[in-house]
Design a protein around this motif. Sequence first.
Motif, mmCIF file in Angstrom:
data_model
loop_
_atom_site.group_PDB
_atom_site.id
_atom_site.type_symbol
_atom_site.label_atom_id
_atom_site.label_comp_id
_atom_site.label_asym_id
_atom_site.label_seq_id
_atom_site.Cartn_x
_atom_site.Cartn_y
_atom_site.Cartn_z
ATOM 1 N N ASP A 34 0.761 -1.611 0.251
ATOM 2 C CA ASP A 34 -0.057 -0.058 0.095
ATOM 3 C C ASP A 34 0.746 1.870 -0.169
ATOM 4 O OD1 ASP A 34 -2.471 -1.052 -0.066
ATOM 5 O OD2 ASP A 34 -2.774 -0.268 2.198
ATOM 6 N N ASP A 35 0.060 2.250 -0.038
ATOM 7 C CA ASP A 35 1.050 3.943 0.037
ATOM 8 C C ASP A 35 1.810 4.107 -0.601
ATOM 9 O OD1 ASP A 35 -1.398 3.951 2.378
ATOM 10 O OD2 ASP A 35 -0.289 3.926 3.912
ATOM 11 N N HIS A 81 -5.298 3.123 -4.568
ATOM 12 C CA HIS A 81 -4.886 3.063 -3.335
ATOM 13 C C HIS A 81 -6.489 4.202 -2.783
ATOM 14 C CE1 HIS A 81 -4.559 1.884 0.735
ATOM 15 N NE2 HIS A 81 -3.778 2.921 1.328
ATOM 16 N N HIS A 127 -7.698 3.292 1.787
ATOM 17 C CA HIS A 127 -6.308 3.693 2.011
ATOM 18 C C HIS A 127 -7.627 4.242 3.524
ATOM 19 C CE1 HIS A 127 -3.222 6.219 3.341
ATOM 20 N NE2 HIS A 127 -3.733 7.630 3.687
#
Length: 261
Positions: A34-35, A81, A127
Amino acid sequence: MTRWRVTLTALSFMALPALADVPDPLPQIAIIIDDLGYGLAAGERALELPGPVSFAVLPATPRGKALAEKAYASGKEVLLHLPLQSTTPQEIEEPGGLLLDMTRGQFAAMFAENFNSVPYAIGVNNHRGSLLTRHPGHMAWLMEEIQLRGGLFFVDSYTTHESVALKVAHEAGVPAVKRDVFLDPDSAPGTLEREFARLKKLARQNGFAVGIGHPFPDTLSMLEYELPKLLEDGFELVSISKYVSQKSEMLTRTQEVEKAE
Ligand SMILES: [Zn+2]
């Protein structure tokens, strides 16, 4: 007539391999990082992870587009995301957030802007979102936006046990799964190893497990060490799209069996 039928049945039976000869499929594991979108070096190191690891890119970030393009070019899957409002207020407002007090029109416009800023996205995961994923109305809007871009799937990052996102996705007919494990929920010693072991245990129990990590140096080091050993340990690492389609297929089969009983 009866004899003929018996012969056919015998033939088709003989043509099938004995059940014992068909090996059980390996438990499947999917990993999402993620991210992605801020640090270029960390993002590029993550993209080097071996096998079909998938990457969730934050919209409207300085390096998001470049990293999404690089991921796609190296045969990795890209997810949008999507920032959803959480219960804890943020110190710095992140770009692209979908908020509880948005109108339907604002929600659609922001989703479109986010989606267009992450090239090659084939699915969406959230997210943050501990506030918004509790709201069935907003989750229904989200699934409508996902459906408008045919073929996308959804992964509930499951940032609150009160999330209704998976249920709403299934009701809307959007292929969807839920995260099982966060690999790096804190930076305490031993967390990464414990959570990776838990991911494998869940995969062994259920046949499937999806883990989410972040591009932190320690997380990447752990995955660089563990992923090449997965097959030997008796697991198949699969891309998130394959994971979602196989798990959805399994759920449909289970529902059909339940209906028939
Ligand atoms: Zn995130």
